[in-house]
Write a protein that holds these residues in place. Structure first.
Motif, PDB file in Angstrom:
ATOM      1  N   VAL A  97       0.843  -1.210   0.000  1.00 15.18           N
ATOM      2  CA  VAL A  97       0.000   0.000   0.000  1.00 15.18           C
ATOM      3  C   VAL A  97       0.869   1.248   0.000  1.00 15.18           C
ATOM      4  N   THR A  98       1.879   1.266   0.862  1.00 12.57           N
ATOM      5  CA  THR A  98       2.787   2.423   0.907  1.00 12.57           C
ATOM      6  C   THR A  98       3.468   2.620  -0.439  1.00 12.57           C
ATOM      7  N   PHE A  99       3.924   1.549  -1.011  1.00 12.69           N
ATOM      8  CA  PHE A  99       4.573   1.616  -2.324  1.00 12.69           C
ATOM      9  C   PHE A  99       3.597   2.124  -3.387  1.00 12.69           C
ATOM     10  N   ALA A 100       2.374   1.623  -3.360  1.00 14.62           N
ATOM     11  CA  ALA A 100       1.372   2.019  -4.351  1.00 14.62           C
ATOM     12  C   ALA A 100       1.068   3.508  -4.265  1.00 14.62           C
ATOM     13  N   GLU A 101       0.922   4.016  -3.046  1.00 14.97           N
ATOM     14  CA  GLU A 101       0.632   5.438  -2.891  1.00 14.97           C
ATOM     15  C   GLU A 101       1.760   6.291  -3.437  1.00 14.97           C
ATOM     16  N   LYS A 102       2.986   5.869  -3.203  1.00 16.60           N
ATOM     17  CA  LYS A 102       4.137   6.605  -3.732  1.00 16.60           C
ATOM     18  C   LYS A 102       4.127   6.577  -5.264  1.00 16.60           C
ATOM     19  N   GLN A 103       3.790   5.424  -5.827  1.00 14.84           N
ATOM     20  CA  GLN A 103       3.756   5.311  -7.284  1.00 14.84           C
ATOM     21  C   GLN A 103       2.610   6.118  -7.886  1.00 14.84           C
ATOM     22  N   ILE A 104       1.508   6.173  -7.174  1.00 14.73           N
ATOM     23  CA  ILE A 104       0.376   6.970  -7.653  1.00 14.73           C
ATOM     24  C   ILE A 104       0.764   8.433  -7.729  1.00 14.73           C
ATOM     25  N   GLN A 105       1.465   8.911  -6.724  1.00 15.42           N
ATOM     26  CA  GLN A 105       1.906  10.308  -6.719  1.00 15.42           C
ATOM     27  C   GLN A 105       2.847  10.588  -7.890  1.00 15.42           C
ATOM     28  N   ARG A 106       3.616   9.574  -8.279  1.00 16.53           N
ATOM     29  CA  ARG A 106       4.513   9.741  -9.416  1.00 16.53           C
ATOM     30  C   ARG A 106       3.799   9.571 -10.757  1.00 16.53           C
ATOM     31  N   GLY A 107       2.574   9.084 -10.718  1.00 18.18           N
ATOM     32  CA  GLY A 107       1.860   8.826 -11.960  1.00 18.18           C
ATOM     33  C   GLY A 107       2.335   7.571 -12.657  1.00 18.18           C
ATOM     34  N   ALA A 108       2.860   6.595 -11.910  1.00 18.92           N
ATOM     35  CA  ALA A 108       3.403   5.379 -12.517  1.00 18.92           C
ATOM     36  C   ALA A 108       2.280   4.527 -13.086  1.00 18.92           C
ATOM     37  N   GLU A 109       2.519   3.992 -14.284  1.00 16.97           N
ATOM     38  CA  GLU A 109       1.518   3.146 -14.916  1.00 16.97           C
ATOM     39  C   GLU A 109       2.207   1.964 -15.585  1.00 16.97           C
ATOM     40  N   SER A 110       1.647   0.782 -15.386  1.00 20.82           N
ATOM     41  CA  SER A 110       2.109  -0.432 -16.039  1.00 20.82           C
ATOM     42  C   SER A 110       1.088  -1.508 -15.735  1.00 20.82           C
ATOM     43  N   LYS A 111       1.220  -2.635 -16.415  1.00 20.22           N
ATOM     44  CA  LYS A 111       0.298  -3.731 -16.144  1.00 20.22           C
ATOM     45  C   LYS A 111       0.472  -4.229 -14.711  1.00 20.22           C
ATOM     46  N   HIS A 112       1.710  -4.194 -14.220  1.00 24.40           N
ATOM     47  CA  HIS A 112       1.948  -4.637 -12.848  1.00 24.40           C
ATOM     48  C   HIS A 112       1.269  -3.706 -11.852  1.00 24.40           C
ATOM     49  N   MET A 113       1.427  -2.393 -12.079  1.00 25.69           N
ATOM     50  CA  MET A 113       0.853  -1.437 -11.135  1.00 25.69           C
ATOM     51  C   MET A 113      -0.666  -1.509 -11.153  1.00 25.69           C
ATOM     52  N   VAL A 114      -1.248  -1.808 -12.293  1.00 25.28           N
ATOM     53  CA  VAL A 114      -2.704  -1.919 -12.354  1.00 25.28           C
ATOM     54  C   VAL A 114      -3.187  -3.047 -11.453  1.00 25.28           C
ATOM     55  N   ILE A 115      -2.480  -4.170 -11.473  1.00 26.17           N
ATOM     56  CA  ILE A 115      -2.851  -5.296 -10.606  1.00 26.17           C
ATOM     57  C   ILE A 115      -2.755  -4.885  -9.137  1.00 26.17           C
ATOM     58  N   ILE A 116      -1.694  -4.142  -8.812  1.00 26.49           N
ATOM     59  CA  ILE A 116      -1.511  -3.686  -7.433  1.00 26.49           C
ATOM     60  C   ILE A 116      -2.621  -2.720  -7.037  1.00 26.49           C
ATOM     61  N   TYR A 117      -2.859  -1.709  -7.896  1.00 33.55           N
ATOM     62  CA  TYR A 117      -3.893  -0.714  -7.595  1.00 33.55           C
ATOM     63  C   TYR A 117      -5.253  -1.381  -7.398  1.00 33.55           C
TER      64      TYR A 117
END
Length: 1015
Positions: free
Chosen positions: A472-492
């Motif tokens: 969750v902490t990692f996901a929030e940090k990536q969201i703030q960066r606007g990170a997008e990928s198939k992996h991040m979608v699964i996490i989100y």
């Protein structure tokens, strides 16, 4: 949308392609296309640089570009880029040159690819070079090749010595001849006979060959040395062998070749005793003679197999020998282990100097056979040193990690980077632990590992539970960066479904989950452009292997493609894959994520309004729209839709306060109107009035305007205000007015005649009058010349009760002028007021008095008492040369003035006519004359011509119809004027006696002289 598409396409380099793409996208035409014939090129007989042609034809007209692609081969295209402009008559003959120097014997295969943005043709090219064939089973060269393979099979242990000798002997057969190859085969056969202990056959061959060798030239050292070898093999005499060795060494010094060296190392026992000497000789042969014979590789390989310690530096020679052995499966475990240890012991700087790709190929071959730890370590070390991240090597990295090989720097990193991220295979537990124990170190790989863990959560239940907080902490940090990928979608998706996100994230989840995978089917395309109807900015994402991730926020997205030349296309086949279901991610995101621009896109705006607090939405719009990436047109639409939506669906004061804040934007007129409605509804009359002053009230609801007008009339104490008058006017026209508005208009309105007349009618109907309204209507009529059936009635009343005599007079003058100039005056009652005024001594305009006489000339005046007035005016006009033909009609009632009765009157309205005339009668003829008419009054022109007895006049106006008037046509009136006297004299001259004529003439001259003396 079409405008946006057209502008986007024009960003490309070639404007012709942009135009073509736009026309196709707009449905104006089909996509340009071409065909190619033949489907295959096959050539048998060629000359130097033969040229063949492909027939290309345009099937659908339009502009296109075709790229010609040829692999490195024996063909060369005539052009690299072909355009539709190269076609003549819809046909282009595309030349292809076959380069003879690049061909080999037999069939040569290649292809040419012709690729446009929407089409691709692959045309195979086959060139057959026929050669004279003599290589049958009796051919000596073919026998040599077969013998070599038998020898290698024997050495590798695939066949035993007896089979090798038997098969070799049978293959050679009864060979005879005096050419070099035949002689070599005979010597080889003799060697086989010796090994088979068939000495008689061997002796016969050697005896024959001795005679043949004597005939050879002195320079044929290779065959002679081989003869020495076979002869020594037969006799086995030490002295003979020593002499043969001496001769072979001498020959090798004169003519160094690998064949002579082979004889030497197999004949001289020194090489068997000193393996290092043998390797040095083989190395010298490899380096100096560029030898790549399998026979010599085999000799070196046997040394290494027996004594692996001689493998010392992984030189090109050693690697070539080992590669030969690995491919031939003629290596042993000790040799492979030594090779691996050598690579592990050698420092990195030295390893970088060797042929790494070849060393890696050797290690892969030998690892497939022996599967030892040190070979795997060496292989992984070289792969890491080569910085090899290819997925095909991931297996080696994974196996090394399973063997706990942790002394290879960066092994784990290359294991991670070589993972095939298209699947989520179960990862070894040890690997997962390594990553999760130090996530900061492996942050770049966390998206894949977290996604893998989530995808396999049933298999990793403990890891999943233990690491969920970190995810969750990692996901929030990536969201703030606007990170997008198939992996991040699964996490989100996972953390959303479990409601694990905190509200500290400020942006991004909604944005990054809009990612879509684009799969492009055209190899020519290098990047994807995404343009939204709502946004000024656009995405330009590079395609990798025909794929990329883009963000699609709404159905308005335009997908375009760019090629390497900078051209942009809209009609390219592609697939777009959602990484997460559209409805699913919207439902998950909107309610739990802070508001951002992308929630305001056209597709998601209705859901945003449904889920979000209206005040939050409106506050966000007020403070974030300026400076955003939205197009101005969309901002206006967004604001307008928002105002309409919330004004209909809520009555909250806070909402209205936020809506009114929109006035700081450049709003669409409809939006402004709706906001003013809200102001008026909220009793913000002063603010509403100020906004109307700035931009008008065209789009304000009519009931709102009526409400505001009523309030302003009351508070202004009926003081005149131009803007208020306009609003009251609209209320009156739209029938939304009340008594206050009506009375205000009665008192002040002075604009449109039609509206004032409606006010007059309404006032009469309701018994509400304003004395000044009729005056305003009449003055407006004089200003605008507007007509209405009601105005004569209004004037009739005003004539009786009105006090402004000048206005009455001006109105009558205006009406009389309209009548005079034939402006369709149907109501002529006004003449009675003119007549009454004239009788009372009122002085009207000249045109008014002329109009009065013109009007009365057509009436029956026999019973009227106004004849004296008319006769007086008529005489006055005649004396001033103001005459109309209509005035002659008064002859029914009294004698006309002579000048009127006796004149031919020619008139013109609106322009000064040119009269061309000539008079005939008393003289033979008069000269033709052209004279301009005189202006009698404004816009009225006349020409008067006087005829004497017996004359006639013929005239035309401005070259028009010719008219003739005779003296007899006039009603001549005689008076005391000179004209009458002269006319009488002329008549007497023609009809009367001489005495009467003389008397009349004498009387005329006496009177004439008297008048001259008096005046």
């Amino acid at each position: 949308m079409n405008d946006i598409l057209e502008k986007a396409l024009q960003l490309g380099q070639n404007k012709k392609i942009a135009t073509e793409e736009y026309l196709v996208a707009a449905g104006e035409k089909e996509a340009a296309s071409f065909s190619v014939a033949p489907e295959m090129i096959a050539v048998s007989n060629i000359t130097e640089n033969t040229v063949v042609k492909l027939d290309m034809k345009i099937e659908e007209p339009g502009y296109f570009e075709v790229e010609a692609i040829v692999p490195e081969s024996f063909i060369m295209p005539g052009k690299r880029i072909i355009t539709s402009e190269d076609f003549v008559g819809g046909v282009y003959y595309f030349p292809i040159t076959i380069v003879e120097s690049r061909l080999h014997a037999g069939k040569n295969f290649s292809q040419i690819i012709l690729r446009s943005s929407t089409q691709e043709f692959k045309i195979p090219v086959v060139v057959n070079i026929k050669v004279k064939s003599a290589l049958d089973h009796r051919n000596p060269r073919k026998k040599l090749s077969a013998l070599l393979h038998l020898y290698l099979d024997y050495k590798k242990g695939l066949i035993d010595a007896y089979d090798w000798m038997e098969k070799s002997n049978a293959l050679i057969g009864d060979e005879s001849g005096n050419d070099r190859i035949s002689m070599f085969l005979m010597l080889y056969q003799a060697q086989m006979y010796i090994l088979l202990q068939q000495y008689t056959n061997a002796a016969n061959i050697l005896e024959f060959m001795a005679e043949q060798i004597a005939k050879l030239p002195e320079t044929d050292y290779e065959l002679v040395c081989y003869f020495y070898y076979v002869e020594c093999l037969y006799d086995r005499d030490e002295t003979q062998i020593e002499e043969a060795v001496r001769r072979v060494k001498a020959a090798y010094r004169i003519y160094p070749s690998w064949r002579i060296l082979w004889v030497l190392v197999n004949l001289d026992e020194t090489y068997n005793r000193q393996q290092g000497l043998k390797l040095d000789s083989l190395l010298d042969c490899f380096e100096q003679l560029r030898c790549n014979s399998p026979i010599m590789y085999l000799e070196a390989l046997e040394v290494f197999r027996r004594s692996p310690q001689y493998l010392c530096d992984a030189s090109d020679f050693e690697l070539q020998v080992l590669y030969f052995g690995a491919k031939s499966d003629y290596v042993n475990a000790n040799l492979c282990s030594r090779f691996a240890e050598l690579l592990l012991e050698t420092e990195e700087r030295s390893l970088l100097k060797i042929n790494l790709p070849l060393a890696i190929r050797i290690l892969k071959l030998v690892y497939a056979r022996f599967k030892t730890r040190n070979i795997l370590m060496a292989l992984c070390r070289l792969l890491v040193l080569q910085r090899n991240k290819d997925g095909e090597n991931h297996t080696y990295y994974a196996e090394a990690l399973r063997e706990y090989v942790d002394n290879i720097p960066d092994l784990f990193r290359y294991y991670l980077e070589s993972i095939n991220e298209d699947n989520y295979d179960v990862i070894p537990t040890k690997t997962m632990e390594s990553v999760f124990e130090d996530p900061q170190k492996y942050e770049a790989y966390l998206p894949y590992f977290y996604a893998n863990m989530i995808s396999n959560k049933e298999k990793y239940p403990d890891y999943y539970r233990a690491n969920l907080g970190a995810v969750v902490t990692f996901a929030e940090k990536q969201i703030q960066r606007g990170a997008e990928s198939k992996h991040m979608v699964i996490i989100y998706k996972d953390i959303l479904e479990n409601h694990l996100l905190t509200h500290t994230i400020q942006k991004g989840l909604f944005e990054v989950l809009a990612a879509r995978e684009i799969v492009c089917h055209s190899p020519r395309m290098t990047s994807v452009m995404v343009i939204h109807n709502e946004l000024n900015v656009y995405q330009d994402v590079i395609l990798k292997n025909g794929k990329c991730l883009v963000r699609i926020y709404s159905g308005s997205a335009i997908i375009l493609f760019k090629d390497a030349r900078g051209n942009i296309y809209s009609n390219i086949q592609y697939e777009m894959n959602e990484l997460i279901n559209q409805k699913e991610y919207i439902d998950l995101c909107i309610n739990g994520v802070p508001l951002n621009d992308y929630m305001l896109m056209e597709d998601t705006l209705p859901l945003t309004r449904a889920y979000k607090d209206p005040v939050e939405i409106l506050h966000y719009l007020t403070h974030h729209l300026k400076g955003s990436d939205f197009r101005v047109s969309y901002i206006q639409k967004l604001l307008n839709d928002t105002v309409l939506y919330f004004s209909r669906n809520t009555k909250e004061q806070e909402v209205y306060d936020e809506l009114i804040g929109f006035f700081k934007f450049d709003l669409a007129p409809e939006t402004r109107g709706k906001l003013i409605d809200i102001m008026i509804e909220r009793s913000l009359y002063k603010d509403a009035y100020e906004e109307i002053e700035k931009g008008g009230f065209e789009y304000v609801d009519e009931n709102s305007i009526a409400k505001l007008s009523k309030v302003l009339v009351s508070v202004s104490n009926y003081e005149e205000d131009p803007l208020l008058l306009q609003m009251c006017e609209q209320s009156f026209v739209k029938t939304t007015f009340d008594r206050e508005i009506f009375e205000y208009l009665l008192r002040h309105y002075n604009d449109k005649t039609e509206v004032m007349l409606d006010l007059y009618r309404a006032g009469n109907a309701y018994g509400i009058e304003d004395a000044t309204l009729p005056e305003r209507i009449l003055r407006r009529t004089l200003e605008t010349h507007e007509t209405s059936e009601l105005i004569p009635q209004l004037f009739a009343k005003y004539y009786e009760k009105g006090t402004d005599e000048k206005l009455k007079k001006d109105y009558l003058n205006y009406r009389a002028a309209r009548y005079f100039y034939d402006q369709d005056e149907k109501n002529t009652d006004f003449f009675k007021y003119i007549e009454s005024g004239m009788a009372s001594g009122v002085s009207y305009n000249l045109i008014t008095e002329i109009s009065y006489l013109k009007y009365m000339s057509d009436k029956d005046l026999s019973s009227l008492n106004r004849l004296s007035l008319i006769e007086e005016k008529l005489k006055n006009f005649a004396s001033r040369s103001i005459m109309l033909e209509e005035f002659k009609r008064f002859k029914r009632y009294f004698t006309l003035p002579a000048v009127l009765a006796n004149s031919v009157i020619i008139t013109s309205f609106g322009h000064r006519g040119e009269v061309t005339y000539w008079i005939t009668g008393n003289a033979d003829s008069s000269m033709e004359k052209t004279e301009s008419m005189n202006e009698i009054v404004d816009g009225f022109f006349a020409k008067y011509i006087t005829l004497f007895y017996g004359e006639s006049v013929t005239y035309s106006v401005d070259g028009g119809e010719t008219v003739t008037v005779r003296y007899e046509d006039l009603n001549i009136v005689h008076d005391e004027s000179r004209y009458s006297t002269i006319d009488t004299l002329i008549r007497m001259e023609k009809e009367g006696s001489r005495e009467e004529l003389n008397e009349a003439a004498r009387d005329y001259f006496v009177k004439s002289e008297l008048i001259d003396r008096l005046f």
